[in-house]
Each structure stands twice: as structure tokens, then as C-alpha cells.
Design a protein around this motif. Structure first.
Motif, PDB file in Angstrom:
ATOM      1  N   ILE A  44       0.851  -1.268   0.103  1.00 11.06           N
ATOM      2  CA  ILE A  44       0.042   0.110  -0.070  1.00 11.06           C
ATOM      3  C   ILE A  44       0.856   1.092  -0.021  1.00 11.06           C
ATOM      4  CG2 ILE A  44      -1.542   1.496   1.210  1.00 11.06           C
ATOM      5  CD1 ILE A  44      -2.954  -1.488   2.661  1.00 11.06           C
ATOM      6  N   ALA A  45       1.786   1.452   0.867  1.00  9.82           N
ATOM      7  CA  ALA A  45       2.732   2.547   1.082  1.00  9.82           C
ATOM      8  C   ALA A  45       3.530   2.665  -0.361  1.00  9.82           C
ATOM      9  CB  ALA A  45       3.729   2.256   2.311  1.00  9.82           C
ATOM     10  N   ILE A  46       4.245   1.662  -0.944  1.00 12.42           N
ATOM     11  CA  ILE A  46       5.097   2.002  -1.713  1.00 12.42           C
ATOM     12  C   ILE A  46       4.210   2.003  -3.238  1.00 12.42           C
ATOM     13  CG2 ILE A  46       6.587   0.530  -3.292  1.00 12.42           C
ATOM     14  CD1 ILE A  46       7.686  -0.763  -0.924  1.00 12.42           C
ATOM     15  N   VAL A  47       2.983   1.426  -3.352  1.00 11.73           N
ATOM     16  CA  VAL A  47       2.240   1.960  -4.814  1.00 11.73           C
ATOM     17  C   VAL A  47       1.645   3.366  -4.548  1.00 11.73           C
ATOM     18  CG1 VAL A  47       0.233   1.367  -5.626  1.00 11.73           C
ATOM     19  CG2 VAL A  47       1.612  -0.663  -5.163  1.00 11.73           C
ATOM     20  N   SER A  48       1.123   3.653  -3.350  1.00 13.64           N
ATOM     21  CA  SER A  48       0.908   5.132  -2.870  1.00 13.64           C
ATOM     22  C   SER A  48       1.926   6.210  -3.342  1.00 13.64           C
ATOM     23  CB  SER A  48       0.191   5.215  -1.663  1.00 13.64           C
ATOM     24  OG  SER A  48      -0.719   4.425  -1.411  1.00 13.64           O
ATOM     25  N   ALA A  49       3.196   5.679  -2.836  1.00 18.80           N
ATOM     26  CA  ALA A  49       4.293   6.748  -2.793  1.00 18.80           C
ATOM     27  C   ALA A  49       4.736   6.811  -4.522  1.00 18.80           C
ATOM     28  CB  ALA A  49       5.339   6.407  -1.872  1.00 18.80           C
ATOM     29  N   SER A  50       4.496   5.768  -5.272  1.00 15.76           N
ATOM     30  CA  SER A  50       4.839   5.550  -6.408  1.00 15.76           C
ATOM     31  C   SER A  50       4.151   6.446  -7.287  1.00 15.76           C
ATOM     32  CB  SER A  50       5.000   4.112  -7.214  1.00 15.76           C
ATOM     33  OG  SER A  50       5.660   3.345  -6.394  1.00 15.76           O
ATOM     34  N   MET A  51       2.893   6.524  -7.069  1.00 15.22           N
ATOM     35  CA  MET A  51       2.033   7.381  -7.872  1.00 15.22           C
ATOM     36  C   MET A  51       2.319   8.770  -7.525  1.00 15.22           C
ATOM     37  SD  MET A  51       0.012   5.407  -9.371  1.00 15.22           S
ATOM     38  CE  MET A  51      -0.882   6.841 -10.187  1.00 15.22           C
ATOM     39  N   LEU A  52       2.543   9.109  -6.214  1.00 12.68           N
ATOM     40  CA  LEU A  52       3.164  10.579  -6.002  1.00 12.68           C
ATOM     41  C   LEU A  52       4.467  10.802  -6.603  1.00 12.68           C
ATOM     42  CD1 LEU A  52       3.003  13.152  -4.175  1.00 12.68           C
ATOM     43  CD2 LEU A  52       4.275  12.031  -2.454  1.00 12.68           C
ATOM     44  N   ALA A  53       5.246   9.789  -6.539  1.00 13.74           N
ATOM     45  CA  ALA A  53       6.748  10.181  -7.263  1.00 13.74           C
ATOM     46  C   ALA A  53       6.416  10.372  -8.741  1.00 13.74           C
ATOM     47  CB  ALA A  53       7.488   8.888  -7.175  1.00 13.74           C
ATOM     48  N   PHE A  54       5.452   9.736  -9.621  1.00 13.05           N
ATOM     49  CA  PHE A  54       5.109   9.875 -10.856  1.00 13.05           C
ATOM     50  C   PHE A  54       4.384  11.277 -11.127  1.00 13.05           C
ATOM     51  CE2 PHE A  54       1.798   9.682 -14.332  1.00 13.05           C
ATOM     52  CZ  PHE A  54       2.587   8.961 -15.448  1.00 13.05           C
ATOM     53  N   PHE A  55       3.693  11.561  -9.919  1.00 11.76           N
ATOM     54  CA  PHE A  55       2.678  13.054 -10.027  1.00 11.76           C
ATOM     55  C   PHE A  55       4.123  14.002 -10.050  1.00 11.76           C
ATOM     56  CE2 PHE A  55       1.235  16.661  -7.586  1.00 11.76           C
ATOM     57  CZ  PHE A  55       0.412  17.025  -8.413  1.00 11.76           C
TER      58      PHE A  55
END
Length: 139
Positions: A44-55
Motif C-alpha cells: 500500500i505504501a510503496i504503490v501510493s508513494a510511486s503514484m506521488l513520485a510519478f505525479f
């Protein structure tokens, strides 16, 4: 009580802010919480943070990402992703010697949609987390 929240934040921040490899934090989580809890929280944390990094990559653009990770590193991974961006992203997520977290920002600079990035991230990143958590627990 708060240890799982702290672990979640550590996993999230190691993607977008802290230069700590996910393998290290995931192994520490597995030692503390076991494979099942660590896999769930880390995914959950890594997928969420990956989305933020993409953003971040998409929003702040080339100059910011170049400043953050270095022009040479950026150019190197952009060249890897030039053709077949989605396939290369999936491959780089699967193999541990690629800097997954940086690649998320770099992917944000490309033509990939948020939806495509999310689906690839949701399907592929948990595979590495699973392998890390369960291989450690089996030893």
C-alpha cells in the motif's frame, strides 16, 4: 500501536524522499511484523508513494527531476524507456538492480498516462515486495 503507522510512513517516504533501498526497509518490517503484515503495509505504501513520485515528475518536469537525481542518471533511464515505455517500466520494476523509485519520477516525464502507470505499478511492484518478504521469512 504506532509502529505500523511509522513503518508505513517509512516505506512511503523511502520512495519519494529518503535514499533508503526498499529491500532494507522491507526486510526490517518482515523481522518486526512478519511477512503478511509487511507485504500488505509495504504494498500500500510503496504503490501510493510511486503514484506521488510519478505525479512529481509529471508536475515539476524535466528540470526538477534532473536536479533531483542528476542529469546523467535521468538520461540513462530515459534512454532505457524510449521505446516500449510500459514494458520497460514493468521490467525495471521486476529486477532489483534498477532504482524503482527514481524510475517512477522519470516515467512521469514520459507519455504514459496515470492510469497505465497505476496499473503497472499495482500489478508489478507487489511482486518484488512479496519476494523480499517471503524469502526472508523462509530463511
Amino acid at each position: 500501536k504506532y509502529s505500523i503507522l511509522v513503518f508505513f510512513l517509512l516505506q512511503f517516504l523511502q520512495v519519494v524522499l529518503l535514499p533508503i533501498p526498499a529491500v532494507i526497509t522491507t526486510l526490517a518490517g518482515t523481522a518486526l511484523f512478519g511477512a503478511k503484515v509487511t507485504f500488505l503495509i509495504s504494498s500500500i505504501a510503496i504503490v501510493s508513494a510511486s503514484m506521488l513520485a510519478f505525479f512529481i515528475g509529471r508536475t515539476f518536469g524535466y528540470k526538477f527531476v534532473s536536479w533531483l537525481i542528476g542529469k546523467d542518471t535521468l538520461t540513462k533511464y530515459q534512454n532505457y524507456m524510449k521505446s516500449k515505455e510500459k514494458v520497460m517500466l514493468a521490467v525495471m520494476f521486476l529486477f532489483p538492480f534498477f532504482p524503482d523509485d527514481l524510475i517512477c519520477m522519470i516515467a512521469g516525464l514520459g507519455k504514459m498516462s496515470y492510469f497505465s502507470f497505476f496499473i503497472i505499478t499495482l500489478l508489478i511492484r507487489p511482486i518484488g515486495i512479496f519476494c523480499t518478504t517471503y524469502s526472508f521469512e523462509l530463511t
